[in-house]
Design an enzyme around this catalytic site. Structure first.
Site, mmCIF file in Angstrom:
data_model
loop_
_atom_site.group_PDB
_atom_site.id
_atom_site.type_symbol
_atom_site.label_atom_id
_atom_site.label_comp_id
_atom_site.label_asym_id
_atom_site.label_seq_id
_atom_site.Cartn_x
_atom_site.Cartn_y
_atom_site.Cartn_z
ATOM 1 N N LYS A 216 0.856 -1.187 0.000
ATOM 2 C CA LYS A 216 0.000 0.000 0.000
ATOM 3 C C LYS A 216 0.888 1.232 0.000
ATOM 4 O O LYS A 216 1.703 1.430 0.892
ATOM 5 C CB LYS A 216 -0.898 -0.010 1.229
ATOM 6 C CG LYS A 216 -1.832 1.183 1.307
ATOM 7 C CD LYS A 216 -2.840 1.033 2.424
ATOM 8 C CE LYS A 216 -3.692 2.267 2.574
ATOM 9 N NZ LYS A 216 -4.634 2.137 3.686
ATOM 10 N N LYS A 269 -2.240 -1.565 -3.875
ATOM 11 C CA LYS A 269 -3.095 -0.383 -3.819
ATOM 12 C C LYS A 269 -2.268 0.883 -3.836
ATOM 13 O O LYS A 269 -1.285 0.949 -3.105
ATOM 14 C CB LYS A 269 -3.901 -0.476 -2.521
ATOM 15 C CG LYS A 269 -4.724 0.729 -2.180
ATOM 16 C CD LYS A 269 -5.335 0.530 -0.837
ATOM 17 C CE LYS A 269 -6.135 1.754 -0.495
ATOM 18 N NZ LYS A 269 -6.711 1.672 0.816
#
Ligand code: PBG
Length: 345
Positions: A216, A269
């Site tokens: 992330k 992400k």
């Protein structure tokens, strides 16, 4: 140029890839990447109260829902063929350690019970993070003089890793006992997968899966989400725990750790700006791979389409196809319901 020159042009291609593109049927037959309803996870923001469907200013066509109103929404998503929802909670009150997140009657445990009651087959994923629940907006416990966890050798305002692990494990047990099928830790806390796995297994929750936000990035594309979930950090930013967007090799290190700690599925992400990373993870690991098309990716497409600059359906499908082509098996997207409708024959 005259016709005669064209006819005598001395080069004819020996290979003709265009042969495979001549008709729609042919193109359909040789298409490498297909989107299906099974590919999508639908994110939902849930808040306290009754009869609420509050539009989110920075995310057109997305809403904050009260539990009574989100149930029909989940039913519809399931009817459309979407297999999973991921839930984000907006708490009544925020405090230093995000208590509402592990309260049995907090917004998410309540929502999970209500959804599993109404649509038992729908997979319910709980986004496991503290930023929506803490008054400082960070993803765990902050080093603060005078608080129980204070560590004098660490700077004021530092996100305490191991104290946060304990809270993540405890909260995961509460959400799993409420009925969550999958816990999705999203805080980029070192050891989060191992701690949550141990916590779940210790409470007889060995079947609860962990879908880790293994990779992330510290991304500007989360802007609209922080508006939707009220989770913007009140000081500093998340660069001390989320990854530097400039790093590609480091992603594989993060994934290796989460796999070793027992992750069942992996998330990368954001999605579209990180297709190289998705592709790397796909090649190196065999776990189901999830890409998260985040709020900023969504709103950017929407805004351009609302201005008449691009075609919403066409560009959305193009981004999702690209994300799958790069290696994602599953995509978390605010477009989930729209896409599934567009895909219907
Ligand atoms: C919680 C969390 C965030 C997102 C998902 N889980 C926000 C953040 O890290 O700031 C972002 C999702 C999106 O932008 O759509 N940590």
């Amino acid at each position: 140029m005259s016709d005669i020159q064209v006819q005598t042009f001395p080069y004819t291609p020996s290979m003709r890839p265009r042969r495979l593109r001549r008709t729609a049927t042919l193109r359909r037959m040789v298409q490498e990447t297909q989107l299906t309803p099974n590919d999508f996870i639908y994110p939902l923001f849930i808040r306290h109260g009754k009869d609420i469907r509050q539009p989110i200013r920075s995310m057109p066509n997305q809403f904050q829902w009260s539990i009574d109103r989100v149930i029909p929404e989940v039913c519809e998503a399931y009817r459309l063929g979407i297999p999973a929802v991921i839930l984000f909670g907006i708490p009544e009150t925020k405090d230093a350690c995000g208590r509402e997140n592990y309260d049995l009657n907090g917004i998410i445990p309540q929502s999970i019970r209500a959804i599993k009651d109404a649509v038992p087959e729908m997979l319910v994923i709980s986004d496991m993070c503290f930023c929506e629940y803490t008054n400082h907006g960070h993803c765990g416990i902050i080093n603060h003089k005078g608080e129980t966890h204070y560590q004098a050798h660490l700077p004021e305002g530092y996100l305490l890793n191991d104290a946060t692990l304990e809270l993540l494990a405890r909260t995961s047990v509460v959400h799993a006992e409420a009925g969550a099928d999958i816990i999705a830790p999203s805080g980029m806390i070192d050891g989060m997968v191992g701690a949550i796995r141990a916590g779940l297994d210790g409470e007889n929750l060995a079947h609860t899966m962990i879908m880790s936000y293994a990779v992330k990035y510290d991304s500007g594309f989360y802007g609209p989400f922080r508006d939707a979930a009220g989770s913007a950090p009140q000081f500093g930013d998340r660069s001390e725990y989320q990854m530097n967007p400039a790093n590609r090799r480091e992603a594989l290190k993060e994934v290796a750790l989460d796999v070793a700690e027992g992750a069942d599925m992996l998330i990368v992400k954001p999605a579209l700006p990180y297709l190289d990373v998705l592709s790397d993870v796909r090649q190196a690991y065999n776990l189901p791979l999830v890409a998260y098309q985040v709020s900023g990716e969504y709103s950017m497409i929407y805004a351009a389409a609302m201005n008449g600059w691009i075609d919403l359906q066409r560009c959305t499908l193009e981004t999702l196809t690209s994300i799958k082509r790069a290696g994602a098996d599953i995509i978390v997207t605010y477009f989930a319901k729209d896409v599934v409708k567009w895909l219907q024959p």
